[in-house]
Design an enzyme around this catalytic site. Structure first.
Site, PDB file in Angstrom:
ATOM      1  N   GLU A  59       0.821  -1.273   0.018  1.00 35.42           N
ATOM      2  CA  GLU A  59       0.056   0.087   0.016  1.00 35.42           C
ATOM      3  C   GLU A  59       0.996   1.187  -0.038  1.00 35.42           C
ATOM      4  OE1 GLU A  59      -2.222  -3.165   2.193  1.00 35.42           O
ATOM      5  OE2 GLU A  59      -0.274  -2.545   2.125  1.00 35.42           O
ATOM      6  N   CYS A  87      -2.476  -2.889   7.114  1.00 38.41           N
ATOM      7  CA  CYS A  87      -2.165  -2.882   8.780  1.00 38.41           C
ATOM      8  C   CYS A  87      -2.185  -1.523   8.951  1.00 38.41           C
ATOM      9  CB  CYS A  87      -0.680  -3.687   8.697  1.00 38.41           C
ATOM     10  SG  CYS A  87       0.605  -2.491   7.880  1.00 38.41           S
ATOM     11  N   CYS A  90      -0.200   1.036   7.050  1.00 36.14           N
ATOM     12  CA  CYS A  90      -0.674   1.351   5.761  1.00 36.14           C
ATOM     13  C   CYS A  90      -1.993   2.100   5.988  1.00 36.14           C
ATOM     14  CB  CYS A  90      -0.932   0.061   5.103  1.00 36.14           C
ATOM     15  SG  CYS A  90       0.588  -0.690   4.547  1.00 36.14           S
TER      16      CYS A  90
END
Length: 160
Positions: A59, A87, A90
């Site tokens: 990302e 996560c 990101c």
């Protein structure tokens, strides 16, 4: 921003295909694309191990590429499409980039089953800092705010 489920699924398939190919190329099992006006403008794959960069998540790589494509650090009007639930790193990058929306395929439990368990990071931010395994301490100096004063004094600054 309204999109169809079919468009989301097509973009997700592209992100999943990127992730799968990245595994074959020696990278991690994550892929992402940035979509603007119905078109993919940038893509990224997990490059943590090839680049020896713990921030080179798919990302983040895609966000960096999209910003270069459009010539701005804001991705307003864009969708971040990821092969897996982003996560905390990101999601934070997506928030800073000001994307309009995030769409993902696999979730954090799927990632954990494959050995990528980010649950401790999701849970960490809900705990007081004193309970963190990583010490994060403020140490004051007599110039703590000098960078902010310098920033605020610039009439030509670009606010973000």
């Amino acid at each position: 921003m309204t999109t169809s489920v079919n468009a989301d699924q097509a973009w997700l398939r592209e992100a999943v295909d990127l992730a799968t190919k990245n595994v074959a190329d020696g990278g991690g099992p994550f892929g992402a694309v940035i979509v603007r006006d119905g078109e993919v403008i940038a893509a990224g794959t997990n490059q943590v191990t090839p680049l020896l960069d713990p921030t080179a998540h798919a990302e983040v790589v895609a966000i960096r590429a999209a910003c270069r494509v459009i010539g701005d650090f804001k991705l307003t009007g864009c969708v971040l499409v990821s092969s897996c639930e982003p996560c905390p790193l990101c999601i934070s990058a997506a928030l800073w980039a000001r994307v309009d929306r995030v769409v993902f395929a696999a979730d954090r439990d799927d990632a954990a089953a494959a050995g990528f368990d980010d649950r401790e990071f999701y849970e960490l931010f809900g705990k007081p800092r004193e309970a963190w395994s990583l010490p994060v301490d403020r140490v004051s100096t007599d110039v703590d705010n000098a960078p902010f004063s310098a920033w605020l004094s610039r009439a030509d600054r670009v606010d973000y």
